[in-house]
Design a protein around this motif. Sequence first.
Motif: not given
Length: 528
Positions: A156-165, A167-169, A174-185, A254-256
Amino acid sequence: MSIPSKQFTRAEVAKSAQKLTADDTESPVLLIIDSVVYDVADFLDAHPGGEFVLRQVAGKDATSDFYNLHRQEALEKYIDDLAVGTIEGEKPSIVRPKPGDLSLVPYAEPLWLSPVFKSPYFTNSHRRLQRALRIFVDTNVAPEAVEKERTGEHIGQPLIDKMAAAGILHMRLGPGRHLHGMRLLKSEADPEGVMEGSEFNYFHDLIAAQELVRPAARGFQDGNVAGLTIGLTVVLHYSTDTALQQRVMADCLSGRKKICLAISEAFAGSDVARLRTTAVKTADGKHYIVNGTKKWITNGVFCDYFVVGCQTDKGMSVLLIERGEGVETKAIKTSYSAAAGTTYITFDNVKVPASHLMGKENQGIHVILSNFNHERWTMACAVCRMSRLVVEECLKWAHQRLVFGKRLIDQPVIRLKLAKMIALVESHQAWLETITYQMCNLSHSEQAKHLGGPIGLLKMSSTRMAHEIADEAVQIWGGRGLTQTGMGRVIENFNRTYKFDAILGGAEEVLGDLGVRQAMKIMPKSVL
């Protein structure tokens, strides 16, 4: 959930049953399970085993009868409605786990999570992430996973949205620049999150991979946007069009929108160099015209983007294709749940901008092979964790099941089976952690050069382990190990689906050969 404070004596419970008649629909039907008193009068008609089973134990302590057939989880959804009090002077002894709790069963958790054993690899950062992910999965993922596994519906999209918010997506790449600047969980309870994304390493990645599979729903496991893990990484590392890369990354993280990796075909599985899907460049060089089919593509049914392996004029190339005219997807029935979105895809004269080329033209094999390492490692993480969950289920069952007047665990043959299963899980987890340490300390190019063989061997051996564990588990569980509902659900699901990991991402035989051939390349002649 709370148990009412009213107290009963055992004599009072027993006396209540003496008043019952066969046609009595007004009086309470009391029984005791683990010192808790239940009134099951309103549950008689709903009980799956029939009214007679409950009336047999009315007024009695049904603890042994209940736990010889069920787990505590079977009670949890009824406690609020059926529990009426406790036995005077007694307290329940069965643990009622809360979301996020570690299992108390020996070997149910990796040794690094033990309060006794130590690890050179895991820090407080890893422990915080594991705890937060366990709570998230127990609360949000597990209920939907079990239900969607049963119905075959897609995530369901609601679960995808929660995972996106949370930072689980992002973490799944894996590690990388796409994670920089984010606070996870981040959550309401912890608005700051558990860690900075730039600190995320492959041991955090291992934790994420292992925690997300604990609901034991193999079809949903892949249906939980697994295509992002193996598809979006190609865009991240190989797209040369910055605007395209940013758009697709933003859409998917973003899960969109959803993405999948479309390599396998009816004529080409592990042999990716023999693909028949073609991409012919137009005369002006601005587009490719793609024709062909793909088969067994995970998530393809509901995806918006397809990372596709194609034959170009002098070799294989990889293109990013958006869903649109000429792209048709059709679900494939498999032995695991339709929740995975397994797909047959047809590309019929699909016009793709040349800027959607991933990496270099005719050199797509390098794109695919470099992507395989992380995919196969992630699969090994999942297989090891699912195998451990099966061991936990078997240890629980062996302690509660009575056969020929003894618990199963009191039979030497059962203990030997469990010993074999535990040894396999612990050895493979240790091997996995050793390779993960190398991934943390080798560059991406060094990983591609040196780890293809070791990761291939790890995945091959992990799925052989799964074969052994599935076989032993069914023997321990008997008929319940073949039943999709009830206590045996985890065993049945694992036994029915473990073969997916033995095939997907490269078959066992191919990966074993890869590992040995890589070793042959560095075999010195001086030792012959």
